[in-house]
Design a protein around this motif. Structure first.
Motif, mmCIF file in Angstrom:
data_model
loop_
_atom_site.group_PDB
_atom_site.id
_atom_site.type_symbol
_atom_site.label_atom_id
_atom_site.label_comp_id
_atom_site.label_asym_id
_atom_site.label_seq_id
_atom_site.Cartn_x
_atom_site.Cartn_y
_atom_site.Cartn_z
ATOM 1 N N ASP A 26 -1.561 63.791 5.613
ATOM 2 C CA ASP A 26 -0.652 62.762 6.126
ATOM 3 C C ASP A 26 -1.389 61.579 6.730
ATOM 4 O O ASP A 26 -0.804 60.530 6.985
ATOM 5 N N ARG A 27 -2.706 61.763 6.976
ATOM 6 C CA ARG A 27 -3.481 60.687 7.591
ATOM 7 C C ARG A 27 -4.963 60.978 7.370
ATOM 8 O O ARG A 27 -5.338 62.101 7.009
ATOM 9 N N PRO A 28 -5.838 59.984 7.561
ATOM 10 C CA PRO A 28 -7.276 60.209 7.391
ATOM 11 C C PRO A 28 -7.820 61.293 8.315
ATOM 12 O O PRO A 28 -7.309 61.496 9.426
ATOM 13 N N LEU A 29 -8.856 61.990 7.836
ATOM 14 C CA LEU A 29 -9.525 63.036 8.616
ATOM 15 C C LEU A 29 -10.616 62.378 9.459
ATOM 16 O O LEU A 29 -11.668 61.986 8.947
ATOM 17 N N VAL A 30 -10.348 62.227 10.747
ATOM 18 C CA VAL A 30 -11.248 61.519 11.658
ATOM 19 C C VAL A 30 -11.548 62.400 12.864
ATOM 20 O O VAL A 30 -10.644 62.999 13.454
ATOM 21 N N SER A 31 -12.818 62.481 13.226
ATOM 22 C CA SER A 31 -13.248 63.285 14.368
ATOM 23 C C SER A 31 -13.933 62.395 15.395
ATOM 24 O O SER A 31 -14.912 61.718 15.088
ATOM 25 N N GLY A 75 -8.277 62.952 17.399
ATOM 26 C CA GLY A 75 -8.076 62.999 15.961
ATOM 27 C C GLY A 75 -8.098 64.440 15.499
ATOM 28 O O GLY A 75 -7.370 65.285 16.030
ATOM 29 N N ASP A 76 -8.961 64.741 14.553
ATOM 30 C CA ASP A 76 -9.069 66.111 14.045
ATOM 31 C C ASP A 76 -10.395 66.761 14.415
ATOM 32 O O ASP A 76 -10.864 67.687 13.738
ATOM 33 N N ASN A 326 -13.318 48.955 1.424
ATOM 34 C CA ASN A 326 -14.107 49.420 0.282
ATOM 35 C C ASN A 326 -13.847 50.851 -0.163
ATOM 36 O O ASN A 326 -14.088 51.177 -1.329
ATOM 37 N N LEU A 327 -13.405 51.712 0.740
ATOM 38 C CA LEU A 327 -13.211 53.109 0.380
ATOM 39 C C LEU A 327 -11.786 53.560 0.664
ATOM 40 O O LEU A 327 -11.138 53.078 1.592
ATOM 41 N N SER A 328 -11.353 54.505 -0.121
ATOM 42 C CA SER A 328 -10.070 55.156 0.118
ATOM 43 C C SER A 328 -10.267 56.285 1.122
ATOM 44 O O SER A 328 -11.339 56.898 1.168
ATOM 45 N N PRO A 329 -9.260 56.609 1.929
ATOM 46 C CA PRO A 329 -9.417 57.709 2.888
ATOM 47 C C PRO A 329 -9.366 59.092 2.245
ATOM 48 O O PRO A 329 -9.688 60.089 2.892
ATOM 49 N N GLU A 330 -8.975 59.163 0.962
ATOM 50 C CA GLU A 330 -8.915 60.460 0.294
ATOM 51 C C GLU A 330 -10.285 61.121 0.272
ATOM 52 O O GLU A 330 -11.251 60.553 -0.223
ATOM 53 N N GLY A 331 -10.351 62.342 0.785
ATOM 54 C CA GLY A 331 -11.586 63.110 0.719
ATOM 55 C C GLY A 331 -12.702 62.585 1.594
ATOM 56 O O GLY A 331 -13.873 62.806 1.293
ATOM 57 N N ILE A 332 -12.390 61.915 2.697
ATOM 58 C CA ILE A 332 -13.434 61.450 3.609
ATOM 59 C C ILE A 332 -13.249 62.091 4.980
ATOM 60 O O ILE A 332 -12.149 62.156 5.512
ATOM 61 N N PHE A 333 -14.358 62.589 5.509
ATOM 62 C CA PHE A 333 -14.419 63.131 6.871
ATOM 63 C C PHE A 333 -15.218 62.127 7.683
ATOM 64 O O PHE A 333 -16.435 62.003 7.522
ATOM 65 N N LEU A 334 -14.550 61.391 8.550
ATOM 66 C CA LEU A 334 -15.177 60.319 9.321
ATOM 67 C C LEU A 334 -15.450 60.821 10.733
ATOM 68 O O LEU A 334 -14.533 61.219 11.445
ATOM 69 N N ARG A 335 -16.728 60.779 11.133
ATOM 70 C CA ARG A 335 -17.082 61.315 12.444
ATOM 71 C C ARG A 335 -18.331 60.613 12.998
ATOM 72 O O ARG A 335 -18.986 59.846 12.308
ATOM 73 N N ASN A 336 -18.641 60.907 14.248
ATOM 74 C CA ASN A 336 -19.833 60.354 14.916
ATOM 75 C C ASN A 336 -19.903 58.834 14.788
ATOM 76 O O ASN A 336 -20.939 58.276 14.462
#
Length: 358
Positions: A26-31, A75-76, A326-336
């Motif tokens: 439902d939303r980007p995976l962000v830590s 976030g997550d 530049n990038l789609s949020p599909e399949g991205i784990f954004l952290r640090n």
């Protein structure tokens, strides 16, 4: 699964599942992890040696639990305890002498001559370090019950294991002179590694913890990070001949996996890595001084185009707009994300990512 430090665990977990499928829930995976205000410093302890410090697993487990309980998980982000025994822990169990410094550990090669030393470099399931690491994991499981997640140690099997057994320079010569020994030891050590992995996985799984490790993705099934840092020293043809089959076998052994691709010298193998059908994701590590997001946009786009997820952990808050463009949020784990230094900044950033990155 319930963890008091992450009360919305099950909701967040759906986003991790989507990540491994290269999609989005439902939303980007962000830590984002921040320290709580007014944290009490954990009491320091003096030791006569770094080895004594590393092997004081009762103290270390308490220290990790204290740190996790003094952080905010936005976030997550997940509260993951990592029972760190150093990056060449598995090689130490297979015959290498092991030394400790303040922040890391390293092994001494134990195969000086393939013919003479081959049979000495085998897994010792009675090794005292294995007993200590399992007890370390038990301590964290007990301290984290219903509170935080206990993950797996760092193992570094495969090519990195052989690099530890032989020394990287010697192994590089072996790629030219002793390929048959490399292939045989890789094959023999693979089963040894799976045996050790299962010891730890069965322990955490039996305590109702998802699988996690130093790369803090999570899965309720078998998960781990593949790597071959030695690969920066060899050609792609040698990488494929010697190491690809073992890496593919690892992706079949796990249910979920990510490849840790470390340094510009290893980037030549990206196409080979992306060809692994059962690999879920890639972590690209550009190396110190090379971690500007804009310099590697084409690499990230290539990984996304191949349908693999990305552990994107080297980006500054000032580069977020560039990421969104530049990038789609599909399949991205954004952290640090660097530059996120307050709760207010973190909440504004999360709101921006959730509303604009689609």
């Amino acid at each position: 699964m319930n963890f008091s430090l992450k009360p919305d665990f099950e909701e967040s977990y759906k986003r991790y599942e989507a990540f491994f499928e290269g999609t989005i829930d439902d939303r980007p995976l962000v830590s984002i992890i921040l320290p709580k205000d007014n944290c009490i410093e954990f009491p320091k302890k003096k030791y006569d040696s770094y080895k004594e410090q590393w092997l004081d697993i009762d103290y270390r487990a308490e220290q990790i639990a204290h740190q996790l309980n003094n952080q905010i998980y936005l976030g997550d982000a997940m509260p993951v305890a990592f029972p760190d025994m150093g990056p060449e822990f598995f090689s130490a169990l297979c015959g290498c002498d092991y030394s400790f410094s303040e922040t890391t550990a390293w092994s001494e090669p134990c195969i000086k001559d393939w013919a003479e030393d081959y049979d000495t470099a085998i897994l010792d399931t009675s090794h005292p370090l294995l007993e200590i690491a399992l007890k370390f994991t038990d301590n964290l499981i007990d301290l984290g019950k219903d509170t935080f997640i206990t993950g797996l140690p760092d193992f570094h099997p495969g090519g990195d294991h052989l690099s530890a057994l032989r020394d990287p320079a010697n192994l590089a010569m072996d790629v030219i002179e002793n390929k048959n020994y490399i292939k045989k030891k890789l094959s023999d050590s693979q089963g040894e590694f799976y045996k050790v992995y299962d010891m730890f996985y069965n322990k955490i799984h039996g305590a109702s913890n998802p699988a996690s490790t130093w790369l803090p993705l999570i899965s309720k099934e078998k998960y781990y990070a593949l790597s071959n840092d030695f690969s920066c020293m060899i050609s792609t043809s040698d990488f494929e001949e010697l190491f690809l089959d073992g890496l593919i076998d690892e992706t079949l052994f796990y249910d979920k996996s990510i490849y840790h691709l470390d340094g510009p010298g290893a980037l030549r193998h990206l196409d080979t890595i992306l060809s692994m059908k059962n690999l879920n994701a890639v972590q690209w590590v550009p190396g110190a001084g090379h971690d500007n997001f804009k310099d590697w946009i084409d690499v990230y786009k290539k990984i996304q185009k191949a349908g693999k997820g990305i552990d994107l952990h080297c980006i500054d808050i000032s580069e977020i707009d560039m990421l969104i463009d530049n990038l789609s949020p599909e399949g991205i784990f954004l952290r640090n994300i660097t530059g996120v230094d307050s709760l207010e900044t973190a909440r504004k950033l999360l709101n921006k990512l959730y509303t604009k990155w689609k």
